[in-house]
Design a protein around this motif. Structure first.
Motif, PDB file in Angstrom:
ATOM      1  N   VAL A  27     -21.576  16.078  94.108  1.00 58.78           N
ATOM      2  CA  VAL A  27     -22.118  16.305  92.772  1.00 58.78           C
ATOM      3  C   VAL A  27     -23.636  16.294  92.877  1.00 58.78           C
ATOM      4  N   HIS A  28     -24.262  17.408  92.459  1.00 59.19           N
ATOM      5  CA  HIS A  28     -25.716  17.505  92.562  1.00 59.19           C
ATOM      6  C   HIS A  28     -26.392  16.871  91.367  1.00 59.19           C
ATOM      7  N   ARG A  29     -27.566  16.333  91.639  1.00 61.50           N
ATOM      8  CA  ARG A  29     -28.383  15.717  90.600  1.00 61.50           C
ATOM      9  C   ARG A  29     -28.629  16.718  89.471  1.00 61.50           C
ATOM     10  N   GLY A  30     -28.397  16.296  88.251  1.00 57.40           N
ATOM     11  CA  GLY A  30     -28.690  17.132  87.109  1.00 57.40           C
ATOM     12  C   GLY A  30     -27.641  18.180  86.805  1.00 57.40           C
ATOM     13  N   SER A  31     -26.530  18.134  87.509  1.00 55.97           N
ATOM     14  CA  SER A  31     -25.520  19.170  87.254  1.00 55.97           C
ATOM     15  C   SER A  31     -24.390  18.623  86.391  1.00 55.97           C
ATOM     16  N   LEU A  32     -23.662  19.573  85.805  1.00 58.10           N
ATOM     17  CA  LEU A  32     -22.448  19.231  85.078  1.00 58.10           C
ATOM     18  C   LEU A  32     -21.305  19.751  85.938  1.00 58.10           C
ATOM     19  N   HIS A  33     -20.575  18.833  86.511  1.00 58.52           N
ATOM     20  CA  HIS A  33     -19.582  19.186  87.509  1.00 58.52           C
ATOM     21  C   HIS A  33     -18.181  18.991  86.944  1.00 58.52           C
ATOM     22  N   GLY A  34     -17.363  20.028  86.963  1.00 58.19           N
ATOM     23  CA  GLY A  34     -16.004  19.933  86.440  1.00 58.19           C
ATOM     24  C   GLY A  34     -15.009  19.599  87.539  1.00 58.19           C
ATOM     25  N   LEU A  35     -13.993  18.825  87.169  1.00 56.50           N
ATOM     26  CA  LEU A  35     -12.913  18.512  88.112  1.00 56.50           C
ATOM     27  C   LEU A  35     -11.615  18.849  87.395  1.00 56.50           C
ATOM     28  N   MET A 167     -22.549   6.153  77.756  1.00 59.58           N
ATOM     29  CA  MET A 167     -23.938   6.612  77.677  1.00 59.58           C
ATOM     30  C   MET A 167     -24.901   5.451  77.509  1.00 59.58           C
ATOM     31  N   ALA A 168     -24.426   4.400  76.828  1.00 59.82           N
ATOM     32  CA  ALA A 168     -25.302   3.266  76.535  1.00 59.82           C
ATOM     33  C   ALA A 168     -25.824   2.608  77.802  1.00 59.82           C
ATOM     34  N   SER A 169     -25.139   2.782  78.907  1.00 57.04           N
ATOM     35  CA  SER A 169     -25.644   2.167  80.133  1.00 57.04           C
ATOM     36  C   SER A 169     -26.673   3.061  80.807  1.00 57.04           C
ATOM     37  N   GLU A 170     -27.044   4.150  80.148  1.00 62.51           N
ATOM     38  CA  GLU A 170     -28.026   5.100  80.692  1.00 62.51           C
ATOM     39  C   GLU A 170     -27.735   5.390  82.153  1.00 62.51           C
ATOM     40  N   PRO A 171     -26.562   5.959  82.405  1.00 63.62           N
ATOM     41  CA  PRO A 171     -26.122   6.104  83.789  1.00 63.62           C
ATOM     42  C   PRO A 171     -26.851   7.213  84.536  1.00 63.62           C
ATOM     43  N   THR A 172     -26.950   7.037  85.823  1.00 65.08           N
ATOM     44  CA  THR A 172     -27.435   8.102  86.680  1.00 65.08           C
ATOM     45  C   THR A 172     -26.325   9.133  86.888  1.00 65.08           C
ATOM     46  N   GLY A 192     -18.096  19.776  73.671  1.00 65.67           N
ATOM     47  CA  GLY A 192     -18.728  20.692  74.625  1.00 65.67           C
ATOM     48  C   GLY A 192     -20.231  20.760  74.388  1.00 65.67           C
ATOM     49  N   GLU A 193     -20.592  20.805  73.118  1.00 63.17           N
ATOM     50  CA  GLU A 193     -22.015  20.871  72.768  1.00 63.17           C
ATOM     51  C   GLU A 193     -22.735  19.591  73.196  1.00 63.17           C
ATOM     52  N   VAL A 194     -22.080  18.461  72.981  1.00 65.21           N
ATOM     53  CA  VAL A 194     -22.665  17.172  73.373  1.00 65.21           C
ATOM     54  C   VAL A 194     -22.891  17.140  74.887  1.00 65.21           C
ATOM     55  N   LEU A 195     -21.889  17.561  75.633  1.00 59.94           N
ATOM     56  CA  LEU A 195     -22.015  17.530  77.095  1.00 59.94           C
ATOM     57  C   LEU A 195     -23.149  18.435  77.558  1.00 59.94           C
ATOM     58  N   ARG A 196     -23.240  19.609  76.937  1.00 61.52           N
ATOM     59  CA  ARG A 196     -24.318  20.536  77.307  1.00 61.52           C
ATOM     60  C   ARG A 196     -25.685  19.915  77.024  1.00 61.52           C
ATOM     61  N   ARG A 197     -25.752  19.229  75.875  1.00 58.55           N
ATOM     62  CA  ARG A 197     -27.025  18.629  75.493  1.00 58.55           C
ATOM     63  C   ARG A 197     -27.399  17.497  76.462  1.00 58.55           C
ATOM     64  N   LEU A 198     -26.401  16.694  76.813  1.00 58.11           N
ATOM     65  CA  LEU A 198     -26.657  15.616  77.760  1.00 58.11           C
ATOM     66  C   LEU A 198     -27.185  16.185  79.075  1.00 58.11           C
ATOM     67  N   ARG A 199     -26.576  17.274  79.522  1.00 52.69           N
ATOM     68  CA  ARG A 199     -26.993  17.886  80.776  1.00 52.69           C
ATOM     69  C   ARG A 199     -28.431  18.389  80.671  1.00 52.69           C
ATOM     70  N   ARG A 200     -28.741  19.017  79.532  1.00 51.37           N
ATOM     71  CA  ARG A 200     -30.116  19.492  79.327  1.00 51.37           C
ATOM     72  C   ARG A 200     -31.098  18.321  79.370  1.00 51.37           C
ATOM     73  N   ASN A 201     -30.653  17.172  78.861  1.00 50.32           N
ATOM     74  CA  ASN A 201     -31.525  16.000  78.852  1.00 50.32           C
ATOM     75  C   ASN A 201     -31.600  15.312  80.204  1.00 50.32           C
TER      76      ASN A 201
ATOM     77  N   THR B   2     -33.494   6.998  84.812  1.00 51.88           N
ATOM     78  CA  THR B   2     -33.748   8.234  84.087  1.00 51.88           C
ATOM     79  C   THR B   2     -33.628   7.944  82.599  1.00 51.88           C
ATOM     80  N   ASP B   3     -34.709   8.102  81.924  1.00 50.79           N
ATOM     81  CA  ASP B   3     -34.702   7.844  80.491  1.00 50.79           C
ATOM     82  C   ASP B   3     -34.400   9.155  79.793  1.00 50.79           C
ATOM     83  N   THR B   4     -33.126   9.431  79.654  1.00 53.38           N
ATOM     84  CA  THR B   4     -32.756  10.786  79.264  1.00 53.38           C
ATOM     85  C   THR B   4     -32.222  10.878  77.856  1.00 53.38           C
ATOM     86  N   LEU B   5     -32.079   9.755  77.200  1.00 54.15           N
ATOM     87  CA  LEU B   5     -31.543   9.836  75.849  1.00 54.15           C
ATOM     88  C   LEU B   5     -32.619  10.333  74.911  1.00 54.15           C
ATOM     89  N   THR B   6     -32.226  11.174  74.017  1.00 57.15           N
ATOM     90  CA  THR B   6     -33.187  11.602  73.020  1.00 57.15           C
ATOM     91  C   THR B   6     -33.457  10.429  72.102  1.00 57.15           C
TER      92      THR B   6
END
Ligand SMILES: Nc1ncnc2c1ncn2[C@@H]1O[C@H](COP(=O)(O)OP(=O)(O)OP(=O)(O)O)[C@@H](O)[C@H]1O
Ligand SMILES: [Mg+2]
Lengths: 256, 343
Positions: A27-35, A167-172, A192-201, B2-6
């Motif tokens: 799994v690459h850093r910053g990617s959204l990886h499907g299984l 998400m609250a644990s601000e995971p890597t 789906g929109e939430v996941l996309r947004r998380l990935r963008r962030n 990574t501080d990624t939360l909006t």
């Protein structure tokens, strides 16, 4: 792109059955990886091994460049892995806020004696974390339910609470096991929109899903498991055309 | 990290803290403690004596609140901790000649270590196995003291005097004040933990150990911590009991005590400290005056029936009744307003 997570030759046996058989996953850093994979393919077992919930019978896991094979789940969580579960593991009798606050565990720094006497330091830090949690709840449109007990919520909202807690644990690395399972179509789009947004962030996400249509549209890369083995690992467009994947899914009518 | 939360762009309009206000319960607690502290000075000897016993039982009830209610650990090791505290107090004050002000800190430390050991022994087991293992510790200790000449064998020890601040604890008023101090400290610690990181870690481990680990909670560490605290306060209760009864014998390890405290905790509500305190007072009073009502032969029957009735009709005990949605709504209507969020 650098690899955030590398699993090599992961294997898990249940008696005579090899549920996960020499699986490689990167799994690459910053990617959204499907299984993906049919029922019983070994997806849950694979992520259980990666996140330390299940024993590893063979293979290695490297996370952020460090070998973490066989580390306990709570140690992996402290290193930045967070996950949701296929079958709900929420704290049913507690409020949404408390459920999600629990997810901040690893970021809360105060120690003895502060915890025992609720000192101003605790009060301050708790307030700060609650503000962070409220931001997450707003992001997932859960803020109105913050003080409701989880067991009172409809199914779809509970799935979101489980996501919020992770998400609250601000995971890597955020690992989600079928977050859309059982959701009505409209909520799947929201998710789906939430996941996309998380990935963008900047989140790195590994997501198990049966809803291939959803994954095809949001993923950077997909790994397909069948009977414990990897049968495809590529970009969605390529995976879609793979004869082995089509064969594994033959006869399946997905509501994609 | 990574501080990624909006982050929220503007300060939120809803109460970001959004938590229960601490003010009122704290004031109520302070008033109650003050009232309880004045009580021994005003009441007669036998009432004060009973009140001291109630405080001792309440300490044990709270330790079950912590272990069973908050941590979800089904421990039956209360008597082991209590009995050890009872003997430890005699040894520390009589044999070592220490004043209770220091001696009871040692008693607490002994209880803490024993609690820690009980937690460590039962780290890998849950439910029935944990209950039986902790229960067995009591039996082992009972046997040890029964066969120890130093601790008085089957007759136990008597004729000791436990001093506190240079005054003898056979004055029930002093006993009440010391007991009240310990109880208040325990309540404060429990209340603080409940509202903070440790309380959530207990809650998470109780509700879903797998989820708890996955958010970074080291479940074992918190189990040991909980057992240590419960052990310390249970042992202090035992030490106060020695001062109260003026004799300590192997019966301090009896299952009778464990079961009556269990009854109090279940009927009061495992998750509710106030419920446990109220029921500790009520049932201890009942037990004490059962003779006056001519029902002394039926005390355990009453306890047993109360457990059955409570489990059947009030699974969360009296405390659960008080925090049931209907009652909360009723209270909320007359009191609090503008606590946004809760639908
Ligand atoms: N605890 C267990 N004991 C025995 N066998 C198990 C256990 N857990 C999983 N298995 C088996 O391992 C295989 C893989 O299961 P797993 O749950 O990983 O599949 P999955 O891909 O997540 O399936 P689904 O899509 O249904 O969630 C299955 O054949 C399952 O029966
Ligand atoms: Mg699965």
């Amino acid at each position: 792109m650098t690899a955030l997570l590398e699993a090599r030759g992961l294997t898990r046996r249940w008696g005579g059955l090899t549920a996960v058989d020499e699986v490689d996953l990167t799994v690459h850093r910053g990617s959204l990886h499907g299984l993906i994979g049919p029922n019983g393919a070994g997806k849950t077992t694979l992520v259980n091994m990666i996140t330390g919930v299940d024993r590893i019978d063979g293979g290695r896991v490297v996370f952020q460049g460090a070998d973490v094979t066989g580390l306990a789940a709570h140690r992996l969580a402290s290193r930045g892995m967070a996950r949701s579960f296929q079958t709900s593991q929420l704290f049913e009798d507690e409020s949404v806020l408390d459920n999600v606050m629990a997810g901040r565990h690893r970021h809360i720094g105060y120690r003895f004696p502060h915890t025992f006497f609720y000192t101003p330091k605790v009060s301050r830090e708790e307030r700060r974390h609650r503000t962070d949690v409220h931001a997450i709840l707003r992001e997932l449109d859960l803020a109105v339910d913050a003080h409701r007990q989880v067991s009172e919520l409809p199914y779809g909202r509970r799935r979101l609470v489980e996501l919020a807690r992770a998400m609250a644990s601000e995971p890597t690395l955020l690992v989600l096991d079928e977050p859309a399972a059982g959701l009505p179509g409209s909520d799947v789009d929201v998710l789906g929109e939430v996941l996309r947004r998380l990935r963008r962030n900047g989140y790195t996400i590994l997501v198990i899903e049966h809803n291939i249509g959803l994954l095809m549209t949001i993923c950077d890369r997909m790994t397909v498991l069948s009977e414990g083995r990897v049968i495809a690992d590529d970009e969605p467009a390529v995976v879609r055309e793979s004869p082995r994947v089509i064969e594994a899914y033959l006869g399946r009518t997905d509501d994609a | 990290m990574t501080d990624t939360l909006t982050r929220p762009r503007q300060p939120s309009t809803t109460d970001p803290a959004g938590h229960r206000r601490a003010g009122l319960p704290v004031i109520v607690a302070v008033v109650l403690v003050a009232a309880a502290a004045i009580f021994p000075a005003l009441s007669d000897y036998s009432t004060t004596y009973l009140f001291a016993y109630i405080l001792i039982i309440a300490l044990l009830g709270l330790s079950l609140h912590l272990l069973m209610g908050l941590m979800g650990v089904f421990s039956l090791g209360q008597a082991a901790l209590f009995g050890t505290g009872a003997y430890a107090a005699v040894v520390v004050t009589e044999d070592l000649g220490l004043d209770g002000a220091i001696g009871f800190v040692l008693v607490a430390a002994v209880g803490a270590v024993l609690g820690l050991l009980m937690g460590a022994v039962t780290l890998r087991v849950t439910d029935l196995y944990l209950a039986l293992t902790t229960l067995a510790v009591g039996y082992i200790f009972e046997n040890v003291v029964r066969n120890s000449d130093w601790l008085g064998g089957p007759q136990g020890r008597s004729g000791f005097s436990i001093m506190f601040f240079g005054r003898s604890l056979d004055d029930p008023r002093l006993l009440c004040w010391i007991g009240l101090g310990a109880l208040t400290l325990f309540l404060a610690v429990i209340a603080s933990m409940r509202r903070s990181k440790i309380g959530r870690a207990f809650m998470a481990t109780r509700e879903s150990p797998m989820a708890a680990r996955s958010i970074g909670v080291d479940a074992r560490r918190y189990k040991l911590l909980g057992f240590t605290i419960a052990g310390a306060f249970s042992a202090v209760a035992g030490g106060l009991y020695s001062a109260w009864s003026l004799v300590v014998d192997p019966s301090v390890y009896s299952i009778d005590l464990t079961l009556s405290v269990l009854a109090i905790a279940i009927v009061g509500g495992l998750r509710s400290a106030p419920g446990i305190l109220v029921v500790a007072a009520a049932l201890t009073y009942f037990r004490n005056s059962a003779g006056d009502f001519g029902v002394s032969d039926y005390v355990l029957l009453v306890y047993g029936s109360l457990i059955v009735l409570s489990l059947r009709f009030l699974p969360l005990g009296l405390g659960g009744l008080a925090s049931s949605p209907a009652v909360v709504r009723l209270v909320g209507r007359s009191g609090r307003r503008g606590r946004g969020g809760a639908a």
